[in-house]
Design a protein around this motif. Structure first.
Motif, PDB file in Angstrom:
ATOM      1  N   ILE A 167       0.843  -1.206   0.000  1.00 37.74           N
ATOM      2  CA  ILE A 167       0.000   0.000   0.000  1.00 37.74           C
ATOM      3  C   ILE A 167       0.870   1.245   0.000  1.00 37.74           C
ATOM      4  CG2 ILE A 167      -1.596   1.344   1.423  1.00 37.74           C
ATOM      5  CD1 ILE A 167      -2.960  -1.311   2.133  1.00 37.74           C
ATOM      6  N   ARG A 168       1.964   1.241   0.783  1.00 41.05           N
ATOM      7  CA  ARG A 168       2.874   2.389   0.777  1.00 41.05           C
ATOM      8  C   ARG A 168       3.500   2.577  -0.599  1.00 41.05           C
ATOM      9  NH1 ARG A 168       5.102   0.077   5.101  1.00 41.05           N
ATOM     10  NH2 ARG A 168       3.954   0.541   6.978  1.00 41.05           N
ATOM     11  N   ASP A 176       0.970   4.061  -2.911  1.00 42.59           N
ATOM     12  CA  ASP A 176       0.785   5.475  -2.580  1.00 42.59           C
ATOM     13  C   ASP A 176       1.909   6.315  -3.170  1.00 42.59           C
ATOM     14  OD1 ASP A 176      -0.507   7.646  -1.331  1.00 42.59           O
ATOM     15  OD2 ASP A 176       0.836   7.497   0.407  1.00 42.59           O
ATOM     16  N   GLN A 177       3.142   5.830  -3.070  1.00 38.36           N
ATOM     17  CA  GLN A 177       4.278   6.551  -3.648  1.00 38.36           C
ATOM     18  C   GLN A 177       4.166   6.622  -5.162  1.00 38.36           C
ATOM     19  OE1 GLN A 177       7.672   4.477  -2.116  1.00 38.36           O
ATOM     20  NE2 GLN A 177       7.553   5.469  -0.109  1.00 38.36           N
TER      21      GLN A 177
END
Length: 104
Positions: free
Chosen positions: A55-56, A59-60
């Motif tokens: 998820i990170r 997002d990036q």
């Protein structure tokens, strides 16, 4: 992945594993059940950590694409503005020439 960003996830995974060990202390006589439950909770904690990392990463990627699109839109805006300015100046020249011809 930064370790400092995922420290909470790692702590929660450790708590998950420890709580599983505490819950199966009563049935510790059955070693297969204890090992299976521990492995299940360890894999569940790993799954949560993996999902958090993905998820990170997504997002990036979204942030990077948004930045790229914003830059492209700015460049497109400048190009269209320059073309419009050029066209407007050409139209003004043509109108000026036409008005001079009409007054002659």
């Amino acid at each position: 992945m930064d370790i400092q960003e995922s420290i909470v996830d790692i702590i929660l995974a450790i708590v998950l594993i420890i709580s599983t060990l505490v819950l199966i202390m009563r049935v510790w006589q059955d070693l297969i059940l204890a090992v299976a439950a521990t492995l299940m909770m360890a894999s569940l904690g790993g799954l949560f950590l993996s999902l958090g990392a993905k998820i990170r990463n997504l997002d990036q990627n979204v942030i990077a694409r948004e930045r790229t699109m914003r830059m492209n839109l700015d460049e497109l805006n400048v190009m269209v503005s320059n073309k419009c300015d050029t066209m407007i100046s050409e139209v003004h020249q043509i109108v000026g020439e036409l008005s001079r011809r009409v007054y002659r």
